[in-house]
Design a protein around this motif. Structure first.
Motif, short mmCIF file in Angstrom:
data_model
loop_
_atom_site.label_atom_id
_atom_site.label_comp_id
_atom_site.label_asym_id
_atom_site.label_seq_id
_atom_site.Cartn_x
_atom_site.Cartn_y
_atom_site.Cartn_z
N THR A 1 -39.86 69.76 134.64
CA THR A 1 -40.94 68.85 135.05
C THR A 1 -40.69 67.48 134.45
OG1 THR A 1 -43.33 68.53 135.04
CG2 THR A 1 -42.37 69.48 133.07
N SER A 2 -41.34 66.49 135.03
CA SER A 2 -41.23 65.13 134.51
C SER A 2 -42.21 64.94 133.35
CB SER A 2 -41.51 64.10 135.61
OG SER A 2 -42.86 64.23 136.08
N CYS B 1 -45.76 73.69 122.74
CA CYS B 1 -44.30 73.55 122.70
C CYS B 1 -43.64 74.08 123.97
CB CYS B 1 -43.75 74.28 121.48
SG CYS B 1 -44.19 73.49 119.90
N GLN B 2 -44.28 75.03 124.64
CA GLN B 2 -43.71 75.53 125.90
C GLN B 2 -43.70 74.42 126.95
OE1 GLN B 2 -45.95 78.97 127.02
NE2 GLN B 2 -45.11 80.27 125.37
N LEU B 3 -44.77 73.64 127.01
CA LEU B 3 -44.80 72.52 127.96
C LEU B 3 -43.75 71.48 127.58
CD1 LEU B 3 -48.67 72.05 128.31
CD2 LEU B 3 -47.13 73.33 129.81
N HIS B 4 -43.59 71.29 126.31
CA HIS B 4 -42.59 70.33 125.86
C HIS B 4 -41.18 70.83 126.20
CE1 HIS B 4 -40.00 68.24 122.87
NE2 HIS B 4 -40.83 67.23 123.12
N GLN B 5 -40.97 72.15 126.12
CA GLN B 5 -39.66 72.72 126.44
C GLN B 5 -39.35 72.56 127.93
OE1 GLN B 5 -37.65 73.78 124.06
NE2 GLN B 5 -36.00 74.17 125.54
N LYS B 6 -40.36 72.70 128.80
CA LYS B 6 -40.14 72.50 130.24
C LYS B 6 -39.67 71.08 130.51
CE LYS B 6 -43.49 75.90 131.92
NZ LYS B 6 -44.72 76.11 132.73
N TYR B 7 -40.28 70.13 129.80
CA TYR B 7 -39.85 68.74 129.99
C TYR B 7 -38.41 68.55 129.49
CZ TYR B 7 -39.12 63.91 128.57
OH TYR B 7 -38.57 62.68 128.35
N MET B 8 -38.11 69.17 128.35
CA MET B 8 -36.78 69.03 127.80
C MET B 8 -35.73 69.68 128.70
SD MET B 8 -37.19 67.20 125.13
CE MET B 8 -35.54 67.34 124.45
N ASN B 9 -36.11 70.76 129.38
CA ASN B 9 -35.18 71.46 130.28
C ASN B 9 -35.06 70.76 131.63
OD1 ASN B 9 -34.80 73.38 128.30
ND2 ASN B 9 -36.35 74.78 129.14
N GLY B 10 -35.87 69.76 131.90
CA GLY B 10 -35.84 69.07 133.18
C GLY B 10 -36.63 69.77 134.25
N ALA C 1 -52.53 62.61 135.36
CA ALA C 1 -51.59 63.51 134.70
C ALA C 1 -51.78 64.96 135.09
CB ALA C 1 -51.73 63.38 133.18
N GLY C 2 -52.92 65.32 135.70
CA GLY C 2 -53.15 66.67 136.16
C GLY C 2 -53.69 67.62 135.11
N PHE C 3 -54.19 67.11 133.97
CA PHE C 3 -54.75 68.01 132.97
C PHE C 3 -56.28 68.02 133.07
CE2 PHE C 3 -54.40 63.91 130.76
CZ PHE C 3 -55.66 63.77 130.21
N ASN C 4 -56.91 68.86 132.29
CA ASN C 4 -58.36 69.00 132.28
C ASN C 4 -58.86 68.89 130.84
OD1 ASN C 4 -61.05 69.63 133.04
ND2 ASN C 4 -60.70 71.78 132.52
N TRP C 5 -60.01 68.31 130.66
CA TRP C 5 -60.61 68.21 129.33
C TRP C 5 -62.11 68.54 129.34
CZ3 TRP C 5 -64.64 64.85 128.30
CH2 TRP C 5 -64.91 63.89 129.26
N ARG C 6 -62.72 68.54 130.52
CA ARG C 6 -64.18 68.68 130.64
C ARG C 6 -64.68 70.03 130.14
NH1 ARG C 6 -68.02 64.63 132.15
NH2 ARG C 6 -66.88 62.96 133.20
N ASP C 7 -63.86 71.04 130.21
CA ASP C 7 -64.33 72.38 129.82
C ASP C 7 -64.15 72.66 128.33
OD1 ASP C 7 -64.97 72.88 132.45
OD2 ASP C 7 -62.99 73.70 132.92
N ASN C 8 -63.41 71.82 127.64
CA ASN C 8 -63.09 72.12 126.24
C ASN C 8 -63.29 70.89 125.35
OD1 ASN C 8 -62.20 74.78 126.90
ND2 ASN C 8 -60.21 73.94 127.54
#
Length: 673
Positions: free
Chosen positions: A107-108, A96-105, A157-164
């Motif tokens: 990040t895109s 939700c913190q990442l979602h809040q950053k998007y809502m606040n403008g 998108a800049g995310f990672n999945w290989r470690d998890n």
């Protein structure tokens, strides 16, 4: 974006601000760069400043060291492994913190997951996920289409999945006895994202499962057997009823049967009315004609009868099977077929349609046609759905479009099955997440992946990755012209079907040959032949005795003519006692003429004229029969029969004299005899 920023570069220098953010190379700090940068900032000449700046850029690029990329992790994280359908454990993260950053403008939306590590569950092994040989981990060379697409999304998108990530064996889904929908729901409740080709259907959406833009075309199509080309001219159609092995056995049987019949005639010349022992090819020809159900044998002995009966029965069975199967082929090729153009046509015509149990295709079709009497046959194993069509258990198989495109390149399918009609509705499939926009905000993952998936489809990346996957896994099948009648091979009669009649015929031939050999070389057969010859000779001698009595009566009535006949007999004995076979053949026409003259020179005034007139025809037939028997005796050339042959010659000579022939005309006749 740089993995390591170079603090030695001037922070306000144009070169430092214009580097692309996608570069991953590391620029090593060089003291010369500081001096050149300081020189460029202190000089007052713009021309010199630009020259130094240009040299600075070139020098820094020449000294850029490309660091070796770290290998991607292929081993599942053991910390995120959970038993299937274990609802007590959840590895979902609160974003939700990442979602809040998007809502606040701040990040895109496209970069909202930058730096975030997504916990994923991947269905593997699968058609689109490949494991390393001998290990339960991803293949480091090519992990499959699904992980490759996920890597491309992570890069954009800049995310990672290989470690998890964790791997889930799909075979365990059915062993648990659960529905596929329940398994998918458990995955989305336990992990941030489920990676596979999950079909987007309304029932799953109502379960709270979120589907980003798909990478897999799950539009429903039907697959059936290829329709044979009926306009094609096939010169070998007449050979279709039997397999090649059956035709070879037929040729071998014809040659072998003809040879056996020839052997029977060699062992016993009385086996057939014709002299077949001289030419074995004629025997093979007669057997070949018998294969067409035209009987040309003329057996006379019991052994020959048994052989001829076996050949006739074999020919009847083989010819009947050939005719029936050929008619079946011709009717099948010219029977009009029902045109099916869509799933609706197949359902409305009551066709059997195989579907994979629990999949989105099965659920979508059963939902759309629940009010109709649809004949859907559920299959629990993927490999069975196409095989059921080939085995005529189903007439069609309903599958996803990309599923067929992936599997049709198989050599066992592409030449036998084909996509029939048009596709049924446009349906996509791909990765899934939990629909959650307030508690843990995992819907953000679906939104970000949807944006980049559309970009990949627009710039051709998705198509390029699909092509690479096809190239790695599939080999194009080359279908020859004979594949148009491939399904007809299933109707051909093989040796298993026709072997029984061949075995029966071969058994009879073996028994017949054994009996013939035993009869030829056993003492019993020799005694039987001698008895038959003795009976025939006794019958002939009895006729001679009767004719002797008649001759005495004739001599009393006509003594002069009887004396003349005796003179002719003595002359013939001296001149024609040893005739060659060639002389006999030359005198045969004269013999026929003399018989005609005999019939025309009868004396009606004699005492026995009335008796001769009533018995003329029977006497002539007896003469011909006696001549044939005499020829048979002469061919045998037995010394012990020489005396009896002389008596027969004298008997036949006197008989001709009694019928009114003169001495001169009877010489040619007696020579032929």
């Amino acid at each position: 974006r740089l993995k390591k920023r170079n603090d030695d570069l001037a922070p306000n220098h144009p070169f430092n601000s214009t580097l692309p953010t996608e570069y991953t190379s590391t620029i090593e700090p060089l003291p010369a760069l500081n001096r050149l940068s300081t020189m460029a900032s202190r000089t007052s000449s713009n021309s010199l400043r630009w020259k130094i700046s240009f040299f600075l850029v070139c020098f820094s690029l020449l000294h850029t060291v490309k660091t070796k990329e770290e290998p991607l992790n292929t081993i599942p994280n053991p910390n995120f492994v959970a038993e299937n359908f274990n609802s007590t454990v959840s590895f979902r993260q609160n974003i939700c913190q990442l979602h809040q950053k998007y809502m606040n403008g701040t990040t895109s939306l496209a970069r909202a997951l930058e730096g975030f590590s997504i916990r994923t569950a991947i269905i593997c092994p699968d058609r689109y996920c490949k494991l390393k040989d001998g290990a339960f981990e991803l293949d480091p060379n090519y992990p499959g289409l699904a992980p490759t697409i996920l890597d491309e999304l992570a890069k954009r998108a800049g995310f990672n999945w290989r470690d998890n990530f964790t791997l889930v064996d799909p075979t365990e889904i059915f062993e648990e006895g659960k529905k596929i929908n329940e398994f998918l729901l458990w995955q989305t409740l336990t992990y941030d994202m489920a990676v596979s080709w999950w079909t987007k259907i309304p029932k799953r959406l109502r379960m709270g499962i979120d589907f980003p833009e798909g990478w897999y075309d799950a539009s429903i199509i039907i697959v059936g057997k290829k329709i044979e080309s009926r306009s094609q001219l096939l010169f070998g159609t007449f050979l279709l009823p039997f397999h090649a092995g059956v035709w070879i056995m037929i040729l071998v049987t014809i040659v072998l049967s003809g040879t056996v019949y020839w052997i029977l005639d060699v062992l016993d010349r009385r086996s057939d009315k014709r002299r077949l022992h001289k030419d074995p090819i004629e025997n093979i020809f007669i057997t070949g004609v018998a294969f067409t159900t035209h009987f040309e044998f003329k057996p006379r002995t019991k052994i020959a009868w048994g052989f001829a009966l076996s050949v006739s029965f074999w020919s009847m069975i083989v010819a009947s099977a050939y005719t029936a199967n050929l008619a079946s082929f011709l009717v099948r090729q010219n029977t009009p077929y029902l045109q099916i153009d869509s799933v609706e046509d197949a359902v409305n015509n009551g066709k059997k349609i195989c579907v994979l149990e629990g999949t989105g295709v099965e659920q979508r079709l059963t939902s759309d046609f629940r009010d109709q009497d649809a004949n859907f046959i559920q299959k629990s194993i993927k490999s069975e759905i196409f095989q059921a069509v080939l085995d005529d258990e189903c007439e069609f198989a309903a599958v996803a479009k990309d599923y067929w495109e992936t599997h049709k390149q198989s050599l066992d399918l592409s030449c036998k099955l084909e996509w029939i009609g048009r596709q049924y509705k446009d349906i996509s499939a791909g990765f899934t997440t939990r629909h959650d926009s307030g508690r843990k905000c995992t819907s953000l993952i679906s939104d970000v992946i949807g944006i980049h998936m559309l970009d990949m489809m627009n710039d051709g990346t998705n198509e390029r990755l699909w092509t690479e996957n096809m190239r790695r896994y599939n080999q194009s099948a080359i279908c020859s012209d004979s594949t148009t009648v491939e399904s007809s091979k299933e109707l051909k009669l093989n040796l298993k079907n026709m072997g029984g009649i061949f075995i029966v015929h071969y058994t009879v031939m073996a028994i017949v040959c054994a009996i013939a050999l035993f009869s030829k070389y056993s003492g019993h057969n020799k005694t039987r032949n001698e008895r038959i010859q003795k009976e025939e000779r006794t019958t002939l001698l009895r006729q001679m005795q009767k004719e002797k009595e008649f001759r005495e009566l004739y001599a009393k009535a006509y003594p002069a003519r009887a004396q003349e006949n005796d003179h002719c007999i003595d002359e013939i004995r001296s001149n024609h006692s040893d005739l060659s076979s060639s002389s006999k053949a030359e005198l045969q026409p004269s013999f026929k003429i003399s018989l005609a003259s005999i019939g025309s020179n009868l004396d009606p005034e004699t005492v026995i004229a009335q008796e001769q007139t009533s018995t003329k025809n029977s006497i002539l037939s007896d003469v011909n029969e006696n001549i044939n028997k005499l020829r048979s005796e002469m061919r045998q050339s037995k010394v012990k029969q020489a005396k009896e042959n002389a008596e027969l010659r004298e008997y036949l000579t006197r008989r001709l004299r009694w019928m009114g022939s003169d001495c001169n005309t009877s010489e040619d006749t007696l020579g032929a005899l």
